[in-house]
Scaffold this motif. Structure first.
Motif, PDB file in Angstrom:
ATOM      1  N   ILE A 151       1.256   1.975  -2.443  1.00 20.30           N
ATOM      2  CA  ILE A 151       1.383   0.556  -2.355  1.00 20.30           C
ATOM      3  C   ILE A 151       2.995   0.099  -2.393  1.00 20.30           C
ATOM      4  CG2 ILE A 151       0.529  -1.500  -2.241  1.00 20.30           C
ATOM      5  CD1 ILE A 151      -1.356   1.069  -3.337  1.00 20.30           C
ATOM      6  N   GLY A 187       4.697  -3.017  -2.694  1.00 21.04           N
ATOM      7  CA  GLY A 187       4.212  -4.396  -1.962  1.00 21.04           C
ATOM      8  C   GLY A 187       5.408  -5.391  -2.101  1.00 21.04           C
ATOM      9  N   PHE A 247       2.903  -6.087   2.697  1.00 25.77           N
ATOM     10  CA  PHE A 247       2.444  -4.629   2.091  1.00 25.77           C
ATOM     11  C   PHE A 247       2.427  -3.201   3.331  1.00 25.77           C
ATOM     12  CE2 PHE A 247       1.566  -7.467  -1.225  1.00 25.77           C
ATOM     13  CZ  PHE A 247       0.738  -6.502  -2.093  1.00 25.77           C
ATOM     14  N   VAL A 305       1.022   0.295   2.832  1.00 23.68           N
ATOM     15  CA  VAL A 305       0.242   0.812   2.715  1.00 23.68           C
ATOM     16  C   VAL A 305      -0.737   2.354   2.984  1.00 23.68           C
ATOM     17  CG1 VAL A 305      -1.961   0.367   3.576  1.00 23.68           C
ATOM     18  CG2 VAL A 305      -2.230   1.255   0.902  1.00 23.68           C
ATOM     19  N   ILE A 326       0.743  -3.906   6.477  1.00 25.88           N
ATOM     20  CA  ILE A 326      -0.196  -5.393   6.273  1.00 25.88           C
ATOM     21  C   ILE A 326       0.497  -7.083   6.146  1.00 25.88           C
ATOM     22  CG2 ILE A 326      -2.258  -6.085   5.478  1.00 25.88           C
ATOM     23  CD1 ILE A 326      -3.215  -3.300   4.937  1.00 25.88           C
ATOM     24  N   THR A 335      -5.768  -4.605   2.030  1.00 23.03           N
ATOM     25  CA  THR A 335      -4.798  -3.631   1.666  1.00 23.03           C
ATOM     26  C   THR A 335      -6.037  -2.981   0.832  1.00 23.03           C
ATOM     27  OG1 THR A 335      -2.871  -4.363   1.289  1.00 23.03           O
ATOM     28  CG2 THR A 335      -3.595  -2.717  -0.149  1.00 23.03           C
ATOM     29  N   CYS A 336      -7.197  -3.458   0.406  1.00 20.09           N
ATOM     30  CA  CYS A 336      -8.199  -2.112  -0.350  1.00 20.09           C
ATOM     31  C   CYS A 336      -9.851  -2.190   0.578  1.00 20.09           C
ATOM     32  CB  CYS A 336      -8.826  -3.698  -1.173  1.00 20.09           C
ATOM     33  SG  CYS A 336      -8.077  -4.463  -2.680  1.00 20.09           S
ATOM     34  N   ILE A 371      -7.014  -3.329  -6.972  1.00 23.23           N
ATOM     35  CA  ILE A 371      -6.322  -2.253  -5.684  1.00 23.23           C
ATOM     36  C   ILE A 371      -6.928  -0.886  -6.635  1.00 23.23           C
ATOM     37  CG2 ILE A 371      -4.122  -0.518  -6.022  1.00 23.23           C
ATOM     38  CD1 ILE A 371      -2.501  -3.254  -4.708  1.00 23.23           C
TER      39      ILE A 371
END
Length: 520
Positions: A60, A62, A67, A69, A112, A134-135, A190
Motif C-alpha cells: 500500500i 498511502g 492510496f 494498493v 483509491i 483499501t481493506c 490494514i
C-alpha cells in the motif's frame, strides 16, 4: 518407442522361438530403463523445495489524496536476470517487478479513489472511506490460506515508524499538514484485512521515501554484486563514467512533487532515530536576486515558515506560486493571495512552461543545495531523485552542475566527486518512476517483513550486519543448490532404472532357462 522396437527385434532375431523371452517381459525390461529415470526427473522438477513455497505480498502506497494498493506473488529464484522461472509469469496480463534478487508477479492493483472516467478528477473521500475501500480490496484478493505472507505500507509523513512506540506506531502523527489524516491509524485495519492482526512482524511500515530508498538500495546493491561477479577484475562502467567498485552501504532517495521528502539508508539500514528524515525542510541558499516570499503551505507547522527551504522553493505548490507571483510582478497586478493559492492547487500550469523558464533554475538550485547537504552530512554514495517534478528531465544535469559549483572543490579528494561528469553516477534517476517508487517501496517493506519473520535468507544478514551484496551471492547459491538436488534426483532415477532393468533381465533369463529344461 523407436529404440524399444529396434532392440526388441534384435532380441527375437537372435533366439530360437522356444528360447525367446516372452514379449511382455522383454517390453517391460526395455521400457523400465526409460520410464523410471523419466519419472524421477519429472518428480525432481515438480517437487517444490522448502524455500520455493508460494509467497503472496500486499503493498500500500498511502498518499493524502489517494492510496495505491497492490497484490503480488514472489516467483522462484532464477539465475537469469532477464526472465523469471515461473511459466505463469509469461502471461501478457501480468506485470513483472524486479527488486534486487527477487522477482514479483503483480496480480492486482487499484487506485483509491480512482479518477473519474470522463473528467479525470479524483473524487474526494475521507480517510475512513479510503481505508475502508483499501481493506475491501485486500480482503477480495486474499490468498486461499486466509492471509498474506506479508504486507508493506509506505505512507506520507510525519508518521509513527517506531514499533516500540505503541501509542503512535502505524499512525499519521498530529504534526501532519493534512489535517484530516492527523492521528489516523493505518496499521490496525490494514493488518486485520490481511489476516495479520496477530502477526504484526509480517507488517512493514515506513514513510513513502524511506521505503523507496530501501527498494533502490536492495536493487542497486544486487546489480553491483552481479556486475562484480561477472567482471571481478574491473569495475562496472556506464556510458559516461566509471561506477564505484566499493560495496554500496548508503543511499538517499529524494522525491520532489507536491512536497519534498528524503529517505536515507545508512550502513545498509533505514534511518529513523527520533522520527524519520525530513530533509525536504532544510534551508537553502537562494539564487541572487530571489524575491519569492515562500509557499502558502508553509505558513502552518513548517520549519522556517516555509521560506527558503527545499520544499518551499521546489515543490510543485511552491513553483506554481512562484510562477504566478512572477506573472503578477511582470503585469503590475496586485497580489491576490486567495487566487494564488487556488491556482497553486491545480499546478497544471507547470507542464506548459518551457525548459528555459526561470522557475526551473530556482528548482535546480534548491535540489542541488539538498544534495550538497546530504553529501556533507551523510556521505551517502547514491542520491536518487524522483517524483513528479523530476519528470522535467533537464533538471538532472542542472542539479549535478549546480551541486558541483556549490561544493566548490571541497570533496575533490573523493574519486567519485573529483569531476563534474562523475556526478552522473552519484546523482541518478529512480529505477521505477513509471510504476511508482512508493508502491515498489511498499513491496520492499513487505519482502523485508517476510524475510525477518521467517528468517528466510536474512538471518545471517541481520546478525552479522552484512551488506546486500552478500544476499545476492546467497540467492545464487540457493539456486545452484536446487539445480544440484534436481540433478541428483535424475541421476538416482537413472541408476534405479538400470538396476531394475538388470533385475528384470535376470528374472527373464531364469524364466527362459526353466522353459528350456521343461522342453527337454
Amino acid at each position: 518407442q523407436f529404440t524399444v522396437h529396434r532392440v526388441h527385434g534384435f532380441m527375437h532375431a537372435r533366439c530360437n522361438w522356444e528360447e525367446r523371452i516372452p514379449i511382455e517381459i522383454s517390453n517391460s525390461i526395455l521400457l523400465s530403463s526409460f520410464i523410471f529415470p523419466s519419472i524421477a526427473y519429472l518428480a525432481a522438477m515438480v517437487t517444490p523445495s522448502p524455500s520455493s513455497s508460494e509467497i503472496y505480498l500486499a503493498a500500500i502506497e498511502g498518499g493524502g489524496t489517494t492510496f495505491v494498493v497492490s497484490v503480488a506473488r514472489v516467483l522462484p529464484p532464477s539465475k537469469d536476470d532477464e526472465a523469471p522461472t515461473s511459466s505463469s509469469a509469461s502471461s501478457s496480463s501480468s506485470e513483472i517487478l524486479r527488486i534486487g534478487p527477487q522477482t514479483l508477479e503483480i496480480l492486482q492493483t487499484a487506485t483509491i479513489p480512482p479518477k473519474h472516467s470522463t473528467t479525470g478528477e479524483i473524487l474526494h473521500l475521507t480517510p475512513h472511506q479510503i481505508l475502508e475501500e483499501t481493506c475491501t480490496f485486500l480482503r477480495s484478493h486474499v490468498p486461499s490460506s486466509g492471509q498474506y505472507s506479508a504486507v508493506g505500507i509506505a505512507t506520507f509523513g510525519p508518521a509513527g515508524v517506531d514499533p516500540q512506540s505503541t501509542e503512535d506506531y502505524g499512525t499519521i502523527l498530529s504534526g501532519s499538514p493534512k489535517k484530516e489524516w492527523r492521528n489516523v491509524d493505518l496499521l490496525s485495519p490494514i493488518a486485520e484485512a490481511c489476516g495479520l492482526s496477530s502477526d504484526l512482524d509480517r507488517v512493514g511500515f515506513d514513510t513513502d521515501v524511506n521505503a523507496p530508498a530501501l527498494a533502490e538500495f536492495r536493487h542497486r546493491s544486487y546489480q553491483l554484486a552481479q556486475s562484480q561477479t561477472k567482471n571481478p577484475s574491473t569495475p562496472s562502467s556506464s556510458s559516461s563514467s566509471s561506477q564505484s567498485s566499493k560495496p554500496l552501504t548508503s543511499l538517499s532517495y529524494v522525491t520532489i512533487g507536491t512536497g519534498v521528502g528524503v529517505g536515507l539508508i545508512i550502513n545498509s539500514q533505514p534511518i529513523h532515530g527520533l522520527l524519520h528524515p525530513e530533509g525536504g525542510h532544510v534551508a537553502v541558499r537562494p539564487l541572487e536576486g530571489d524575491t519569492f516570499t515562500g509557499y502558502s503551505w508553509g505558513a502552518e507547522k513548517s520549519p522556517y515558515g516555509g521560506v527558503g527551504t527545499v520544499e518551499g522553493v521546489t515543490s510543485s505548490v511552491a513553483l506554481t506560486e512562484r510562477y504566478l507571483q512572477m506573472q503578477n510582478e511582470k503585469e503590475g497586478d496586485d497580489d491576490d493571495d486567495a487566487a494564488l493559492k487556488s491556482d497553486a492547487q491545480t499546478r497544471e500550469v507547470l507542464a506548459t512552461l518551457p525548459d528555459t523558464h526561470d522557475v526551473w533554475s530556482h528548482a535546480a538550485n534548491a535540489i542541488a543545495n539538498l544534495c550538497v547537504s546530504l553529501l556533507l552530512l551523510t556521505s551517502c554514495q547514491k542520491i536518487v531523485l524522483g517524483g513528479g517534478i523530476m519528470k522535467r528531465t533537464v533538471l538532472y544535469d542542472a542539479v549535478r552542475k549546480r551541486t558541483w559549483e556549490l561544493l566548490n572543490g571541497y570533496l575533490d579528494s573523493v574519486d567519485e566527486l573529483s569531476a563534474v561528469e562523475k556526478l552522473d553516477d552519484v546523482i541518478v534517476e529512480g529505477s521505477w518512476e513509471n510504476m511508482g517508487s512508493g508502491l515498489v517501496g511498499a513491496f520492499a517493506l513487505a519482502l523485508d517483513a517476510h524475510e525477518n519473520a521467517t528468517g528466510d535468507d536474512n538471518e545471517d544478514f541481520v546478525e552479522e550486519n552484512e551488506t546486500l551484496q552478500d544476499r545476492a551471492v546467497m540467492e545464487e547459491k540457493r539456486t545452484d543448490d536446487i539445480e544440484q538436488q534436481q540433478q541428483q534426483s535424475f541421476t538416482s532415477g537413472v541408476l534405479a532404472g538400470i538396476g531394475l532393468s538388470f533385475g528384470c533381465m535376470l528374472i527373464s533369463s531364469l524364466f527362459g532357462h526353466g522353459r528350456r529344461r521343461q522342453g527337454r
